[in-house]
Design a protein around this motif. Structure first.
Motif, PDB file in Angstrom:
ATOM      1  N   SER A  76      21.620  -9.771 -36.728  1.00  0.00           N
ATOM      2  CA  SER A  76      22.460  -8.879 -35.930  1.00  0.00           C
ATOM      3  C   SER A  76      23.337  -9.664 -34.977  1.00  0.00           C
ATOM      4  N   ASN A  78      25.388  -8.683 -31.755  1.00  0.00           N
ATOM      5  CA  ASN A  78      25.612  -7.610 -30.793  1.00  0.00           C
ATOM      6  C   ASN A  78      26.839  -7.882 -29.943  1.00  0.00           C
ATOM      7  N   SER A 112      27.086   0.874 -34.927  1.00  0.00           N
ATOM      8  CA  SER A 112      26.967  -0.339 -35.728  1.00  0.00           C
ATOM      9  C   SER A 112      27.442  -0.130 -37.153  1.00  0.00           C
ATOM     10  N   ALA A 126      26.733  -4.721 -33.979  1.00  0.00           N
ATOM     11  CA  ALA A 126      26.287  -3.570 -33.188  1.00  0.00           C
ATOM     12  C   ALA A 126      26.720  -3.616 -31.733  1.00  0.00           C
ATOM     13  N   TYR A 127      26.936  -2.417 -31.223  1.00  0.00           N
ATOM     14  CA  TYR A 127      27.025  -2.182 -29.792  1.00  0.00           C
ATOM     15  C   TYR A 127      25.760  -1.406 -29.452  1.00  0.00           C
ATOM     16  N   ASN A 128      24.908  -1.982 -28.626  1.00  0.00           N
ATOM     17  CA  ASN A 128      23.657  -1.347 -28.224  1.00  0.00           C
ATOM     18  C   ASN A 128      23.688  -1.182 -26.714  1.00  0.00           C
ATOM     19  N   GLY A 133      19.583  -4.240 -25.832  1.00  0.00           N
ATOM     20  CA  GLY A 133      20.864  -4.623 -26.409  1.00  0.00           C
ATOM     21  C   GLY A 133      21.734  -5.382 -25.433  1.00  0.00           C
TER      22      GLY A 133
END
Length: 138
Positions: A76, A78, A112, A126-128, A133
């Motif tokens: 991942s 981020n 994501s 991804a944006y968490n 995140g």
């Protein structure tokens, strides 16, 4: 034992195609590149992504990796914004990534999408917005 990961090692079928994807396509800077053997990237403070040829993997580990289907692991990347997610997915598409999925809002509250590298390893972009995140952002 300390709770940490130092190296993530993936076995690739064509190291030069992998180098072209990550270096030429995504603009990553290798720490080590031994043609025909290994390609390593420092991907975080004290974390290295190591991409090995199958022969090097077998010589060290003693067994060939399982093949077929989607590898049962994701990596991942981020980002701090949803726009950043869209930008990275477009960069992956331009670099020749296969199976680039459009990003979408997720049930867990983030945003994501995924792409596959030349060996089919799935990268989640991804944006968490959650605490965990946010804790992995630079």
């Amino acid at each position: 034992m300390d709770q940490r990961v130092s190296f993530i090692t993936l076995v690739v079928t064509d190291l030069e195609a992998t180098r072209r994807f990550y270096v030429d396509g995504l603009g990553w800077e290798p720490e080590i590149h031994v043609p025909g053997e290994v390609l390593m990237f420092k991907v975080a403070d004290k974390v290295v992504l190591s991409l090995w040829t199958e022969s090097g993997f077998v010589a060290e580990v003693g067994q060939a990796p399982a093949r077929g289907g989607v590898p049962p692991v994701t990596l991942s990347h981020n980002l701090a914004t949803t726009q950043g997610v869209d930008t990275v997915l477009e960069q992956a598409r331009a670099a020749g990534a296969s199976q680039v999925g459009e990003a979408s809002e997720r049930d867990w509250g983030g945003y994501s999408g995924y792409f596959a590298d030349p060996d089919g390893f799935r990268w989640e972009v991804a944006y968490n917005p959650g605490e965990i995140g946010q804790s992995v952002l630079p």
